[in-house]
Design a protein around this motif. Sequence first.
Motif, PDB file in Angstrom:
ATOM      1  N   SER A   8       0.850  -1.186   0.000  1.00 41.23           N
ATOM      2  CA  SER A   8       0.000   0.000   0.000  1.00 41.23           C
ATOM      3  C   SER A   8       0.888   1.238   0.000  1.00 41.23           C
ATOM      4  O   SER A   8       1.772   1.379   0.847  1.00 41.23           O
ATOM      5  CB  SER A   8      -0.898   0.001   1.246  1.00 41.23           C
ATOM      6  N   ALA A  10      -0.155   4.268   0.622  1.00 43.73           N
ATOM      7  CA  ALA A  10      -0.588   5.130   1.727  1.00 43.73           C
ATOM      8  C   ALA A  10      -0.033   4.679   3.078  1.00 43.73           C
ATOM      9  O   ALA A  10       0.381   5.505   3.887  1.00 43.73           O
ATOM     10  CB  ALA A  10      -2.118   5.182   1.795  1.00 43.73           C
ATOM     11  N   LYS A 111      -3.304   1.445  -9.449  1.00 41.24           N
ATOM     12  CA  LYS A 111      -4.545   1.159  -8.713  1.00 41.24           C
ATOM     13  C   LYS A 111      -4.785  -0.344  -8.619  1.00 41.24           C
ATOM     14  O   LYS A 111      -4.705  -1.052  -9.613  1.00 41.24           O
ATOM     15  CB  LYS A 111      -5.747   1.802  -9.408  1.00 41.24           C
ATOM     16  N   THR A 115      -9.723  -2.915  -5.091  1.00 41.95           N
ATOM     17  CA  THR A 115      -9.976  -1.958  -4.007  1.00 41.95           C
ATOM     18  C   THR A 115      -9.861  -0.501  -4.440  1.00 41.95           C
ATOM     19  O   THR A 115     -10.344   0.389  -3.739  1.00 41.95           O
ATOM     20  CB  THR A 115      -8.979  -2.169  -2.850  1.00 41.95           C
ATOM     21  N   GLU A 117      -7.208   1.112  -4.322  1.00 43.13           N
ATOM     22  CA  GLU A 117      -6.097   1.659  -3.537  1.00 43.13           C
ATOM     23  C   GLU A 117      -4.840   1.734  -4.398  1.00 43.13           C
ATOM     24  O   GLU A 117      -4.598   0.878  -5.242  1.00 43.13           O
ATOM     25  CB  GLU A 117      -5.849   0.760  -2.322  1.00 43.13           C
ATOM     26  N   GLU A 118      -4.017   2.753  -4.168  1.00 41.14           N
ATOM     27  CA  GLU A 118      -2.747   2.868  -4.871  1.00 41.14           C
ATOM     28  C   GLU A 118      -1.752   1.911  -4.233  1.00 41.14           C
ATOM     29  O   GLU A 118      -1.518   1.943  -3.019  1.00 41.14           O
ATOM     30  CB  GLU A 118      -2.231   4.306  -4.812  1.00 41.14           C
TER      31      GLU A 118
END
Length: 128
Positions: A8, A10, A111, A115, A117-118
Motif C-alpha cells: 500500500s 498510503a 490502482k 480496491t 487503492e494505490e
Amino acid sequence: MISWTRQSVATGEISDAMGPNPLGYLAYHADGRMMAVVFGGDRPLKGAVPTDEEKAVLFDSMLAYSASYTLENGRIIHHVDGAWNPAWKGALIRPYRVDGNRLFISGAPGKDPTTGEEVIYTLEFEKV
C-alpha cells in the motif's frame, strides 16, 4: 514464482497479492516471445465441475498471457497479444532486476483493481 506482494502506498503495509504460496511461471524464449501463468495459492473447488460462482472466483485468482518482449533501460516490456483478460492487450512495462537465479519484477504505483487503492506490486521468480 516465489512470491507476489502488494504494498500500500498510503500505509506501507505489505500483503500477499495472490494469497500465500502462489503458483506461477514465466517462460522467456530466445525468439523474443514469452508466456506467463499465475494461480493463487488457495483455489477451492467443491466438486469436479465448478459452479458459476466458483468460476468467477477461479477467474479472479489467476492470470495468463502471451506476448513478445523487449528489454529497455532496466525495464521489461511485455507486448501482450493474448490474455485471460483482453484489457491486458498492449504494453505492460515493468522495472526488473536479476539477482543470481532470481528475477524481480515491480511496477510504479498503480490502482488495485479490486480496491482502487494505490499499490506497488513486486513479483519474485526463481529459475527452474
